[in-house]
Design a protein around this motif. Structure first.
Motif, short mmCIF file in Angstrom:
data_model
loop_
_atom_site.label_atom_id
_atom_site.label_comp_id
_atom_site.label_asym_id
_atom_site.label_seq_id
_atom_site.Cartn_x
_atom_site.Cartn_y
_atom_site.Cartn_z
N MET A 119 1.89 7.01 -6.71
CA MET A 119 0.81 7.91 -7.13
C MET A 119 1.06 9.36 -6.72
SD MET A 119 -2.72 5.85 -6.54
CE MET A 119 -2.40 5.33 -4.88
N ALA A 120 1.82 9.58 -5.67
CA ALA A 120 2.02 10.92 -5.12
C ALA A 120 2.45 11.95 -6.14
CB ALA A 120 2.98 10.87 -3.94
N PRO A 121 3.39 11.64 -7.06
CA PRO A 121 3.79 12.67 -8.02
C PRO A 121 2.66 13.11 -8.96
CG PRO A 121 5.42 10.91 -7.95
CD PRO A 121 4.24 10.46 -7.15
N HIS A 122 1.62 12.34 -9.07
CA HIS A 122 0.51 12.67 -9.96
C HIS A 122 -0.46 13.66 -9.33
CE1 HIS A 122 1.71 9.56 -12.78
NE2 HIS A 122 1.84 8.74 -11.75
N TRP A 123 -0.39 13.83 -8.02
CA TRP A 123 -1.31 14.72 -7.32
C TRP A 123 -0.67 16.09 -7.18
CZ3 TRP A 123 -1.98 10.55 -3.07
CH2 TRP A 123 -2.81 9.55 -3.55
N VAL A 124 -1.26 17.06 -7.78
CA VAL A 124 -0.74 18.43 -7.72
C VAL A 124 -1.45 19.17 -6.59
CG1 VAL A 124 -0.48 20.58 -8.99
CG2 VAL A 124 -0.31 18.39 -10.19
N VAL A 125 -0.68 19.77 -5.74
CA VAL A 125 -1.23 20.53 -4.62
C VAL A 125 -1.12 22.01 -4.96
CG1 VAL A 125 -1.02 21.05 -2.16
CG2 VAL A 125 -0.51 18.75 -3.00
N PRO A 126 -2.26 22.71 -4.99
CA PRO A 126 -2.17 24.14 -5.31
C PRO A 126 -1.47 24.91 -4.20
CG PRO A 126 -4.41 23.55 -4.67
CD PRO A 126 -3.61 22.27 -4.75
N ALA A 127 -0.81 25.98 -4.59
CA ALA A 127 -0.13 26.82 -3.60
C ALA A 127 -1.17 27.46 -2.68
CB ALA A 127 0.67 27.90 -4.31
N ILE A 128 -0.84 27.51 -1.41
CA ILE A 128 -1.75 28.11 -0.43
C ILE A 128 -1.51 29.61 -0.39
CG2 ILE A 128 -2.37 28.20 2.01
CD1 ILE A 128 -1.51 25.29 2.23
N THR A 129 -2.56 30.35 -0.59
CA THR A 129 -2.45 31.80 -0.52
C THR A 129 -3.13 32.27 0.76
OG1 THR A 129 -4.48 32.09 -1.80
CG2 THR A 129 -2.42 32.07 -3.02
N ALA A 130 -2.48 33.16 1.47
CA ALA A 130 -3.04 33.70 2.70
C ALA A 130 -4.13 34.71 2.35
CB ALA A 130 -1.95 34.36 3.52
N LEU A 169 0.83 -1.20 0.00
CA LEU A 169 0.00 0.00 0.00
C LEU A 169 0.87 1.25 0.00
CD1 LEU A 169 -2.77 1.32 0.16
CD2 LEU A 169 -2.66 1.08 2.63
N ARG A 170 1.89 1.28 0.83
CA ARG A 170 2.79 2.44 0.87
C ARG A 170 3.50 2.63 -0.46
NH1 ARG A 170 6.61 2.52 5.73
NH2 ARG A 170 6.81 4.67 5.06
N GLY A 171 3.89 1.54 -1.09
CA GLY A 171 4.54 1.62 -2.40
C GLY A 171 3.60 2.19 -3.45
N ASP A 172 2.35 1.74 -3.43
CA ASP A 172 1.36 2.26 -4.37
C ASP A 172 1.15 3.75 -4.16
OD1 ASP A 172 1.03 -0.23 -5.47
OD2 ASP A 172 -0.87 -0.65 -4.46
N CYS A 173 1.06 4.16 -2.90
CA CYS A 173 0.87 5.59 -2.60
C CYS A 173 2.07 6.41 -3.05
CB CYS A 173 0.63 5.78 -1.10
SG CYS A 173 -0.95 5.11 -0.55
N ALA A 174 3.27 5.89 -2.84
CA ALA A 174 4.47 6.62 -3.25
C ALA A 174 4.53 6.79 -4.76
CB ALA A 174 5.71 5.88 -2.75
#
Length: 68
Positions: free
Chosen positions: A27-38, A20-25
């Motif tokens: 997949m992680a590069p495929h998930w883009v996290v938007p920059a947090i703006t204050a 499971l951890r290997g699968d998550c690792a």
């Protein structure tokens, strides 16, 4: 343990934690996290119409986390 349970193939839901951890690792590069703006600060003069009942103000004022 019966022969049937010993010979059955593991189901997809019975994967190991390492798998499971290997699968998550992978997949992680495929998930883009938007920059947090204050959020921009708001001037107190622009805040209108907020009414707090006296009982609520006393309750919050008497809480040590807020009143100290």
């Amino acid at each position: 343990m019966t022969k049937q349970s010993a010979l059955r193939e593991p189901r997809e839901s019975e994967m190991s934690l390492a798998q499971l951890r290997g699968d998550c690792a992978r997949m992680a590069p495929h998930w883009v996290v938007p920059a947090i703006t204050a959020p921009a600060p708001v001037s107190p003069s622009l805040i209108h119409g907020v009414v707090v009942p006296a009982a609520s103000a006393r309750l919050v004022g008497s809480m040590s986390i807020y009143g100290d």
